[in-house]
Design a protein around this motif. Structure first.
Motif, mmCIF file in Angstrom:
data_model
loop_
_atom_site.group_PDB
_atom_site.id
_atom_site.type_symbol
_atom_site.label_atom_id
_atom_site.label_comp_id
_atom_site.label_asym_id
_atom_site.label_seq_id
_atom_site.Cartn_x
_atom_site.Cartn_y
_atom_site.Cartn_z
ATOM 1 N N LEU B 161 45.618 11.628 37.756
ATOM 2 C CA LEU B 161 44.721 12.089 38.814
ATOM 3 C C LEU B 161 45.176 11.533 40.158
ATOM 4 C CD1 LEU B 161 42.179 13.796 38.786
ATOM 5 C CD2 LEU B 161 40.823 11.722 38.637
ATOM 6 N N VAL B 166 45.393 13.098 44.090
ATOM 7 C CA VAL B 166 45.148 12.368 45.332
ATOM 8 C C VAL B 166 46.410 12.272 46.172
ATOM 9 C CG1 VAL B 166 44.441 10.165 46.311
ATOM 10 C CG2 VAL B 166 43.324 11.032 44.241
ATOM 11 N N PHE B 173 40.863 17.802 42.292
ATOM 12 C CA PHE B 173 40.357 16.497 41.922
ATOM 13 C C PHE B 173 39.281 16.608 40.851
ATOM 14 C CE2 PHE B 173 37.949 12.531 42.898
ATOM 15 C CZ PHE B 173 38.989 11.651 42.653
ATOM 16 N N TYR B 174 38.448 17.661 40.941
ATOM 17 C CA TYR B 174 37.426 17.838 39.913
ATOM 18 C C TYR B 174 37.057 19.311 39.821
ATOM 19 C CZ TYR B 174 34.360 17.847 43.977
ATOM 20 O OH TYR B 174 33.811 18.125 45.175
ATOM 21 N N PHE B 266 37.659 13.214 34.565
ATOM 22 C CA PHE B 266 37.883 14.339 35.476
ATOM 23 C C PHE B 266 36.576 14.984 35.921
ATOM 24 C CE2 PHE B 266 41.916 13.788 33.404
ATOM 25 C CZ PHE B 266 42.839 14.036 34.400
#
Ligand code: SF4
Lengths: 585, 323, 294
Positions: B161, B166, B173-174, B266
């Motif tokens: 992640l 990032v 990211f989600y 996540f």
């Protein structure tokens, strides 16, 4: 005359050195050549080298000429492509592992074949018929077949591509003697009908005599003698061949003492430029260790690698004496002949039955047997006869479903009064303990002083210094001796020998058999021999029980049963044993 | 003949299914009694932010049958559950069945993707390793698989992640995204995370199984008959399939543990994340139902594996029909 | 891999080329590196009392800052705690619990599996049902549920994991003992009147123990992963305890401000578990080849 297959300078190199010294070999169409040797002789490596199937880390060198095609034996996978299958096929020893367990037999036979589905399955059926199996076998899995049938399937598979040469590596060693005969007959028949060359790798001189045209004798990675079967076996030119022949126990008479060869086979790469047999040879002279003796012709097509060949032919064997033996006596109660030295039955087994969970036929189906004090009794039978289950019941490792086992003087403490020596020398001793520790522990369990270790070792013909060694440092024969010493440590009344010499090479087997006979006399031991080998039974027993499918089919004095068998089964068994010796009739 | 072969198979399957039902029963009793005897007062939980008075507690106890003995409570739950009613969530008041149904899709997608990725990649790599034992490829893959087996999913997930979402910004990211492609893009990292550990396991296992078969006598025999590399490998793989298939069943069972971690990492609205929430808030009806749902999948997959096992291994088939 | 997978892959002795010689005795470079990593983690765990104060020092005003801030090599977390100190302090819970779990599970395995394998009969039947049941249940899920429902706690978690780990140990020991039992030298010892316990301890145990020890080491790795997974989910260790799993849980929201909160303990977990696995694998292989050679 142009040979079908000729091999020049075949040698095998392992990670620690040469495993097979350069060997030449020729084979005519329809000819059978046997390569004979004990374990460590390099015979199997030679077979594997001829098909380019050596294990990783082992390489071959030399050239091969097959039907006009030349091949470097060191060739890679691609070089072998045209040779394997159609040129040379290999039949392996163990039919239980040489077939894929999850494929149907028909598919396995058909793997090498080409053409439409229909033609292939027709061809499979033909091949099955050729090896004497019904067509339905094509739809069966190997695990549904007996060992003999599996070996036939393997044979059909090996023949699928119509090889010019078949190499059979101990093809019947894993089979029972009656099956062995059938399979060998089958191979011989196919060889004739297909005019195929056959290289038979075997440790069994009897098989070699009965099947081979020519014999090559190997010892410690060297070819020591070659010639026609009759020449090599009747007038051996190499002391090793002669002595090996002498070790083979005869089936037709009992010898008071078997010939044996002291010592054991050296590693091929340890020998150097000398005769590999020199340390064990009674005829060795200085010249023997000065250089490796070359093969010298001693007759038409007969050659031996010995500096004294020609001088040695007459005194090859050493003492193999027929001697007087104690007469069997009659039991006072039953009038039956039961013992040799005494009429008191030490062991009385009555109506023993045992059925294992999930099996259809019982392992023991009403077995009765008696062994008199001081007697030596053999129980012979093929696999599945129940002989091992019987042995295990007698020593208390297995419990019968019904029936009784009585030991004269009460049944208590049977465990210590009956001892057993098993077949496999390599798992006979705890690898983590020294020989001394193992023996001391057993002595202590019997309440005897630990100082007896040396005496025990001496009793079985081992130096006292062996007490400090671990099993790893011992040869197979030495391990079996220690196993015998351990059994004797508790001073048993009865010693059960469950195929105790079957895993040993014939020269070592003879040593151990002689030892057992000495011990019996010295210690007034009673012996119960469990064996599949009729010749061994002949040598060691006064009386014999023949077992089949959990029952005793015949019993009586060994000489009588083996010379004049009354039952069909015993007759068939006897007829199946190939003899290494010239049949005297 | 086919009937003779099919009948023991059917009997065997039925027997295994019965076993599975028994197992689920045991599982439900275990979880139910855990909750029953757990420290803390369930009634207080049920009250939530409402005022805690002796009367309100008693009312809640009566409403949820908490004043009844264990057996009665369990029987009540079981009766309702057999009718498909798993009660209502303590936290949200929604019916548990609907709650799970809403969440299960995401979980199934992640697990399915991960399973396919790891099996395809792992089996292929394992075979390559076994065939070229000792080569640099083998050494790298074997070391990699030790790493993969050792790395927990959440640690791998967070590192991925950080690097891909990032730092590099290649992946979201989600969230789960809309539509098939966007959905795949959103689920790629979670599925990959889950797949890494599984694949490592599959590599180890396949390598060992294939290597063992390659050393077998029948391989030497097949080669001696002139069969080519490909043909020999096919034979070997058919044999190696037996142990591999068994272990793939195990994988299926373990996927769920991984998916809890991955969904939490996540922030995906799947059943795994629901599980974590439910456990954290002591939302027992949800915990109970989810446990059983997973138990059902695990035991069913075990039955399927055993039956497949029977189909690939004729020896076993023989043994079963003899019983 | 998912957190509770301890399924053993079958191992084949490596027959690739070189003969088994002394070379196999010297650990390969990767294993030496793994041993160094382990030694460092153990030292950190032993230094626990010394770093605790430093690790627990909060500076909420500072908040999460990145690397390079004076005095904080890897920056701080949301409470202003030093990431390096926290990670060092976390070594104890990373090793302590897993070692306990491995030992506990080994004990159950040896006692239950050993007697079941040697004696057989009804005890073996019971042991068989015990392992069947536990292995059939979804272990991961059960761990989460039990730890969650019982209110977590480090020691409760340890007990739960011991129970969940034990069936595979029981099976392993039982199988190993049953493999030894029919060996000729064991049977010969029994026939010669050597007592049962003596056969078990003197003859069987030395040949089974190496496998058990290597397996326990591998279990440490799996327990480490399981423990940290549970604490990542907020179970296992109480809030505020220095623990790598917890740090990662906090770190997820700080990936933007200080990724080190995640990266340092994340790599530590992976490195430690890998190191334990490597040493365990090596030990197992070495003991196996020794058994073959003897
Ligand atoms: S060469 Fe010498 S040692 Fe070798 S077999 Fe002949 S006589 Fe014996």
């Amino acid at each position: 005359m142009s040979a079908l297959l000729s091999v020049t300078g075949l040698s095998v190199l392992g990670p620690r050195g040469r495993l097979v010294e350069p060997v030449d070999l020729a084979l005519d169409p329809g000819e059978t050549v046997a390569i004979v040797g004990e374990s460590g002789s390099g015979k199997s490596m030679t077979a594997k080298a001829l098909t380019g199937l050596l294990p990783s880390g082992v390489r071959a060198a030399g050239t091969m000429l097959l039907g006009g095609r030349e091949l470097d034996l060191a060739a890679g996978e691609t070089g072998w492509r045209g040779i394997r299958g159609g040129g040379i096929a290999l039949l392996l020893q163990d039919p239980f592992t040489s077939l894929s367990p999850v494929h149907r037999c028909g598919d396995q036979i058909g793997w090498g074949l080409t053409g439409s589905r229909r033609t292939r399955s027709a061809r499979v059926a033909t091949l099955l018929a050729e090896v004497g199996l019904p067509e339905r076998v094509a739809g069966q899995y190997p695990f549904e077949l007996s060992g003999g049938m599996r070996q036939r399937v393997a044979l059909a598979a090996a023949l699928a591509a119509d090889p010019q040469v078949l190499i059979a590596d101990e093809p019947t060693t894993a089979l029972d003697v009656t099956t062995q005969k059938d399979v060998l007959d089958l191979i011989a028949g196919l060889q004739r009908s297909r005019d195929m060359g056959l290289i038979l790798i075997t440790h069994d001189l009897g098989v070699a005599r009965s099947r081979a045209d020519r014999i090559l004798v190997m010892y410690a990675g060297r070819l020591v003698e070659q010639g026609s079967a009759a020449a090599v076996l009747d007038t051996p030119g190499h002391p090793y061949s002669a002595r090996l022949l002498g070790c083979e126990p005869p089936l037709d008479r009992q010898l008071t003492r078997l010939a044996s060869i002291a010592g054991s086979v050296p590693q091929p790469y340890d020998v150097g430029a000398a005769c590999a047999f020199a340390p064990r040879c009674m005829l060795a002279v200085d010249a023997c260790v000065a250089a490796a003796p070359p093969l010298v012709a001693i007759g038409p097509g007969h050659a031996a690698a010995c500096v004294r060949t020609g001088e040695v032919l007459d005194d090859p064997v050493g003492p193999t004496v027929d001697g007087p033996r104690p007469e069997p006596v009659e039991s006072p109660e039953t009038g039956e002949v039961i013992g040799a030295t005494g009429a008191v039955p030490l062991l009385r087994v009555a109506d023993l039955t045992r059925r294992f969970h999930g099996t259809e036929t019982p392992a023991l189906d009403g077995v009765s047997l008696e062994v008199a004090q001081g007697e030596s009794v053999a129980v012979v039978g093929e696999s599945g006869s129940g002989k091992t289950t019987l042995a295990r019941c007698v020593v208390g490792l297995e419990h019968p479903d019904s029936g009784s086992i009585e030991l004269a003087g009460g049944a208590d403490g049977r465990a210590q009064r009956v001892q057993i020596v098993f077949q496999d020398p390599y798992s006979a001793l705890n690898p983590g303990l020294t020989i001394g520790t193992t023996l001391r522990e057993t002595l202590r369990a019997a309440g005897r002083p630990a100082e007896l270790v040396e005496g025990l070792l001496e009793l079985v013909g081992l130096p006292a210094a062996y007490a400090r060694r671990r099993p790893k440092a011992l040869s197979g024969g030495e391990r079996q001796r220690v196993a015998i010493a351990r059994a004797l440590a508790v001073e048993p009344d009865l010693l059960v020998l469950d195929e105790s010499v079957s895993a040993l090479d014939v020269s070592v087997q003879a040593q151990v058999l002689n030892l057992l006979r000495d011990l019996q006399q010295r210690l007034d031991l009673t012996l119960l021999f469990i064996t599949h080998d009729l010749a061994v039974a002949r040598q060691v027993s006064q009386r014999v029980y023949v077992m089949r499918a959990g029952r005793v089919v015949e019993h009586g004095p060994t000489d009588a049963v083996l010379a004049r068998p009354q039952q069909d089964y015993t007759q068939r068994l006897l007829a199946s044993v190939p003899s290494a010796h010239r049949t005297e009739d | 003949m086919s009937e003779g072969r099919a009948r023991p198979l059917v009997a065997y399957t039925l027997r295994r299914l019965l076993g599975a039902v028994a197992l689920l029963f045991v599982l439900s009793v275990v979880v139910f009694s855990l909750i029953y005897w757990a420290p803390g007062d369930i009634a207080r939980n049920l009250l939530g932010n409402r005022q805690v008075t002796p009367e309100s507690l008693a009312a809640v106890r009566r409403q949820y049958h908490l004043d009844q003995p264990f057996v009665v409570q369990y029987a009540g739950w079981l009766r309702a559950a057999l009718h498909g009613d798993f009660g209502r969530s303590i936290r949200t008041g929604e019916p548990v069945g609907g709650l799970i149904r809403d969440r299960i899709g995401v979980t199934a997608a992640i697990c399915g993707l991960a399973f396919v990725l790891s099996v395809v990649g792992g089996v292929a790599a394992g075979i390559a390793c076994a065939v070229r034992r000792g080569s640099w490829l083998d050494r790298i893959l074997v070391s990699g698989s030790v790493l993969g087996v050792s790395a927990p999913a959440f640690a791998v997930g967070l590192l991925l992640l950080y690097v891909f979402a990032v730092w590099l910004g290649w992946f979201p990211f989600y969230g789960t995204g809309d539509g098939l492609l966007d959905g795949l893009w959103h689920l790629a990292l979670p599925a990959l995370t889950l797949a890494i550990g599984l694949a490592a396991f599959v590599v180890k296992l396949t390598r060992a199984a294939v290597a063992r078969e390659l050393d077998a006598d029948y391989v030497v025999f097949a080669r001696s008959r002139g069969l080519g590399r490909g043909a020999v490998l096919r034979i070997v793989l058919r044999n190696a399939a037996v142990p591999i298939v068994t272990s793939l069943g195990l994988l299926l069972a373990y996927l769920f543990g991984g998916t809890v971690l991955v969904e939490v990492t996540f922030a995906l609205p799947g059943a795994g994340a629901l599980m974590q929430d439910a456990v954290e808030f002591k939302d027992f009806p949800v915990v109970q139902a989810l446990t059983l749902a997973v138990g059902l999948i695990v035991t069913l997959s075990a039955v399927v594996v055993d039956v497949v096992y029977l189909l690939v291994d004729p020896r076993l088939r023989g043994r079963v029909s003899h019983r | 891999m998912s957190m509770l997978t301890r399924a053993r892959t079958p191992r084949t002795p490596d027959t690739s080329g070189t003969p088994r010689t002394v070379a196999a005795r010297r650990p390969p470079l990767t294993v030496i590196a793994a041993m160094v990593v382990l030694a460092l983690v153990v030292i950190a765990a032993l230094l626990h009392p010394l770093v605790m104060d430093w690790a627990l020092t909060q500076n909420v005003a500072l908040g999460p800052v990145g690397t390079g801030v004076e005095g904080h090599v890897f920056g701080t977390d949301q409470l202003g705690r030093d990431v390096l100190a926290l990670s060092l302090a976390g070594a104890r819970s990373a090793l302590g619990g897993p070692i306990l779990v491995a030992l506990g599970s080994m004990l159950i395995g040896v006692v239950l599996g050993g007697t079941a394998g040697y004696r057989g009969g009804s005890l073996d039947f019971l042991a068989g049902r015990y392992t069947d049941l536990l292995l059939a249940l979804p272990a991961t899920l059960l761990a989460i549920v039990v730890a969650g429902v019982l209110g977590g706690g480090y020691w409760v978690t340890a007990v739960v994991l011991i129970v969940l780990f034990s069936p595979s140990d029981v099976r392993l020991v039982r199988a190993a003992v049953m493999e030894q039992r029919p060996l000729p030298y064991i049977e010969a010892a029994r026939v010669s009147g050597i007592s049962g316990p003596r056969v078990l301890f003197r003859h069987i145990a030395p040949n089974v123990l190496p496998i058990v020890v290597a397996n326990a080491l591998l279990n440490v790795a799996f327990a480490l992963v399981a423990f940290s997974s549970l604490s990542y989910l907020g179970l296992g260790v109480p809030p505020g305890t220095p623990d790598w799993g917890r740090q990662l849980a906090d770190g997820r929201d700080l990936l933007g401000s200080n990724p080190m909160v995640t990266i340092v303990p994340g790599l530590l977990i992976i490195a430690t578990a890998t190191a334990v696995n490597l040493v365990g694998d090596w030990l197992e292989g070495r003991l196996n080849s020794e058994a073959v050679e003897r």
